[in-house]
Scaffold this active site. Structure first.
Site, PDB file in Angstrom:
ATOM      1  N   ASP A  51      58.265  20.783  38.079  1.00  0.00           N
ATOM      2  CA  ASP A  51      57.548  19.412  37.830  1.00  0.00           C
ATOM      3  C   ASP A  51      57.016  19.102  37.005  1.00  0.00           C
ATOM      4  OD1 ASP A  51      55.143  20.306  40.108  1.00  0.00           O
ATOM      5  OD2 ASP A  51      56.285  21.723  39.894  1.00  0.00           O
ATOM      6  N   GLY A  96      54.660  30.285  36.662  1.00  0.00           N
ATOM      7  CA  GLY A  96      52.982  31.013  36.149  1.00  0.00           C
ATOM      8  C   GLY A  96      52.858  32.006  36.595  1.00  0.00           C
ATOM      9  N   ASP A 102      61.372  26.752  38.773  1.00  0.00           N
ATOM     10  CA  ASP A 102      59.857  26.717  39.219  1.00  0.00           C
ATOM     11  C   ASP A 102      59.699  27.187  40.601  1.00  0.00           C
ATOM     12  OD1 ASP A 102      56.989  26.269  39.166  1.00  0.00           O
ATOM     13  OD2 ASP A 102      57.250  24.237  39.632  1.00  0.00           O
TER      14      ASP A 102
END
Length: 270
Positions: free
Chosen positions: A218, A44, A9
């Site tokens: 996370d 994202g 991420d």
């Protein structure tokens, strides 16, 4: 175990709170790639907003990949070609827009390299700062969105958005994937999209086994890949619920948590 891939991420994982990759983390990831380990970014963020970091980590030189839009698109970073896409239809985007109005939350999406919104707000401003993408305010969201999109974001105060999340998860179950990437970002994608499913597509393309993958994150949108990977790692700054579902908990994003994972599970096997 000789791991062949580490999936990361970006925000609050790879990056410090100053939105940079620490020198220690960068050096560790370059060493891992020198050993033949694939370093994959999974976020994202839109693809455009991942380019700078992918370049910094030399993913193009090592033939690696980027999973953007929460896994809605997989890009071969050497060729810049998308090897997988899973989108929302125009009609679904319009339906979600109407739901945003019903629940009185802000909404935006992405058309080409612009963030599209009807009404400027502090949360879309944060997305603009994080991604480096220009924000384009339009008079009519539905008139401007006339093609498939990869993702919509609903945005509001975290307490209100948590309530909307529960309502939409129930209402849209099986039709739309609904999950928060940040307390004030609610991500809406095709029901077949999440970081775990996207990662599964990628390892099948590359012929890498599930148990040969490390995934580090996370946020709640990282849980699918953390649970999917052979070694699922939660950052020290992750919520307790995510830590409990991970195989291993590393240090925080400000304490070189990613570098410590690379050193412990990859470089130590050199």
């Amino acid at each position: 175990m000789n791991y062949k891939m580490i999936v990361l991420d970006i925000d609050d994982t790879l990056l410090t709170d100053q939105h940079v990759i620490s020198q220690k983390t960068k050096e560790a990831l370059l060493k891992a790639q020198d050993m033949g380990v694939k370093v994959v970014l999974a976020s994202g963020r839109p693809t455009f907003a991942m380019h700078k970091l992918a370049e910094e980590l030399l993913l193009h030189d090592y033939g690696s990949y980027v999973l953007s839009f929460n896994g809605g698109i997989i890009t071969d970073y050497q060729t810049k070609n998308n090897v997988y896409e899973c989108t929302l239809t125009k009609e679904q985007a319009h339906e979600l827009y109407e739901l945003s109005k019903k629940h009185n939350v802000f909404v935006h999406t992405y058309v080409e390299n612009d963030i599209i919104t009807e009404k400027g707000n502090q949360y879309t401003d944060i997305e603009g700062q994080l991604t480096g993408m220009p924000i384009k305010e339009v008079s009519s969201f539905t008139e401007h969105v006339q093609n498939d999109v990869v993702k919509l974001l609903m945005l509001e105060d975290p307490e209100k958005l948590a309530q909307v999340e529960k309502i939409l998860q129930k209402e849209l179950e099986g039709k739309i994937s609904v999950m928060r990437s940040k307390p004030f970002f609610l991500e809406l994608t095709n029901s077949e999209v999440d970081k775990g499913k996207s990662l599964n597509h990628l390892i099948q393309i590359l012929g890498i086994r599930q148990d040969e993958v490390i995934a580090v994150g996370d946020g709640y949108n990282d849980l699918p890949m953390i649970k999917f990977a052979g070694l699922g790692v939660a950052m020290g700054n992750a919520p307790e619920e995510i830590k409990q579902q991970a195989d291993y908990v590393t240090a925080t994003n400000n304490e070189d948590g990613v570098a410590k994972v690379v050193e412990k599970f990859i470089l130590s096997n050199k």
